[in-house]
Scaffold this active site. Structure first.
Site, short mmCIF file in Angstrom:
data_model
loop_
_atom_site.label_atom_id
_atom_site.label_comp_id
_atom_site.label_asym_id
_atom_site.label_seq_id
_atom_site.Cartn_x
_atom_site.Cartn_y
_atom_site.Cartn_z
N ASP A 11 -13.13 48.10 -21.63
CA ASP A 11 -12.13 48.48 -20.65
C ASP A 11 -12.16 50.01 -20.53
OD1 ASP A 11 -9.92 48.34 -18.89
OD2 ASP A 11 -8.54 48.75 -20.53
N SER A 12 -11.50 50.51 -19.51
CA SER A 12 -11.38 51.96 -19.38
C SER A 12 -10.55 52.55 -20.52
CB SER A 12 -10.70 52.29 -18.04
OG SER A 12 -9.49 51.57 -17.93
N GLY A 44 -9.15 53.58 -12.32
CA GLY A 44 -8.61 53.02 -11.07
C GLY A 44 -8.52 54.00 -9.92
N CYS A 74 -11.80 45.16 -17.77
CA CYS A 74 -11.21 46.05 -16.78
C CYS A 74 -11.38 45.46 -15.37
CB CYS A 74 -11.92 47.40 -16.86
SG CYS A 74 -11.29 48.62 -15.71
N GLU A 153 2.29 51.86 -20.12
CA GLU A 153 1.91 52.73 -21.24
C GLU A 153 3.15 53.35 -21.89
OE1 GLU A 153 -1.35 54.47 -21.97
OE2 GLU A 153 -2.56 53.09 -20.79
N CYS A 185 -4.78 43.70 -13.08
CA CYS A 185 -4.96 44.94 -13.84
C CYS A 185 -4.58 44.64 -15.29
CB CYS A 185 -4.06 46.03 -13.26
SG CYS A 185 -4.08 47.56 -14.23
N HIS A 187 -2.98 46.18 -17.44
CA HIS A 187 -1.65 46.56 -17.92
C HIS A 187 -0.51 45.69 -17.38
CE1 HIS A 187 -3.95 50.06 -18.97
NE2 HIS A 187 -2.91 50.71 -19.43
N1 DGL Z 1 -8.12 48.95 -16.91
C1 DGL Z 1 -7.81 49.28 -15.54
C2 DGL Z 1 -7.85 48.00 -14.70
O1 DGL Z 1 -7.68 46.90 -15.20
C3 DGL Z 1 -6.46 49.95 -15.41
C4 DGL Z 1 -6.42 51.35 -15.99
C5 DGL Z 1 -7.37 52.32 -15.25
O2 DGL Z 1 -7.10 52.67 -14.09
O3 DGL Z 1 -8.33 52.73 -15.86
O4 DGL Z 1 -8.07 48.08 -13.52
#
Ligand code: DGL
Length: 269
Positions: A11-12, A44, A74, A153, A185, A187
């Site tokens: 993931d990011s 994102g 991600c 977050e 997403c 989160h």
């Molecule tokens: N992990 C990213 C997603 O699921 C969200 C956080 C980001 O923008 O890096 O799209």
């Protein structure tokens, strides 16, 4: 036949630990290597070229760790780089979009499906295209919800601020009569209570992470690739930065303390 090699998940950042959590729960015997690109998030808001480059760098890194399957936790990377990763890697690649779409198509009754995600995910149209491949008659409404990431977050999961932001993004689904909403997403599953409150209790929320864990379990079973171990698998977390509060936030996303965490750098960075 079985296969004891680890699963690679990336993931990011650490939001994808929500997906790792679902996989750990569904497939407890598997060893997982989780890679979070905390030094370079968010993805994102970045361009397609940059997200594509990051995705291939991380996939290469994980392939060198001898993973048997790559899970792209991600949504932004899944939206932009999944076809390219799938054709170029030597292991199966699973993203979060197709599983989320399959879950939504299964659950909708009136064919009106909502999608929420980052700007990059929504602008890519990957979710709406995947939904229309399943059924061209679906009515799909997509809304980018960039403020939801910092809310999750910060742990600002309810109360007037979270509700005001949720209304701003989600009221359109209520007026359109959406009956199923994809949380597109990493989160967003944390904001489920406030999202549900705003869209109404009858709207079905699709958590792509849970759907992805199910697809992964089927893939491992059908290809005799599951681990035969009777012990709980190990979760190794590798991050490109150890940001402030990452243990606290990571534990919230994972649902348990982050024990085995390493700092890594990617070749060329
Ligand atoms: N992990 C990213 C997603 O699921 C969200 C956080 C980001 O923008 O890096 O799209």
């Amino acid at each position: 036949m079985s296969n004891s090699r680890p699963l690679g998940i990336f993931d990011s950042g650490i939001g994808g630990l929500t997906v790792a959590r679902a996989i750990h729960h569904q497939l407890p015997a598997e060893d997982l290597i989780y890679f979070g690109d905390t030094a370079r998030l968010p993805y994102g808001t970045k361009s397609e070229q940059t997200v594509m480059r990051f995705a291939h760098q991380i996939a290469d890194f994980l392939l060198h760790r001898d993973i048997k399957v790559l899970v792209v936790a991600c949504n932004t990377v899944s939206a932009i780089a999944l076809p390219s990763l799938s054709t170029s890697l030597s292991v199966p690649v699973i993203g979060v979009i197709e599983p989320g779409v399959a879950g939504a198509v299964r659950m909708t009754k009136n064919g009106c499906i909502g999608v929420i995600g980052t700007l990059a995910t929504i602008e890519s149209n990957a979710y709406s295209q995947a939904l229309h491949r399943q059924n061209p008659a679906l009515d799909v409404i997509s809304v980018a919800c960039p403020f939801f990431v910092p809310l999750a977050e910060e742990g600002l999961l309810d109360g007037p601020i979270a509700e005001a932001i949720a209304h701003r993004y989600l009221d359109t689904f209520v007026s359109a009569g959406t009956d199923t909403l994809i949380l597109g997403c990493t989160h967003y599953p944390f904001l489920t209570p406030v999202i549900q409150k705003v869209v109404g209790k009858d709207v079905i929320l699709i958590d792509s992470g849970i759907e992805t864990a199910e697809v992964l379990a089927t893939l491992l079973r059908e290809n005799q690739m599951a681990s035969a171990s009777s012990h709980r698998g190990r979760l190794t977390v590798l991050l490109t930065d150890l940001p402030r509060r990452f243990r606290e936030i990571g534990a919230r996303f994972l649902g348990e303390p982050l024990d085995d965490v390493g700092l890594v750098s990617l070749a060329g960075e």
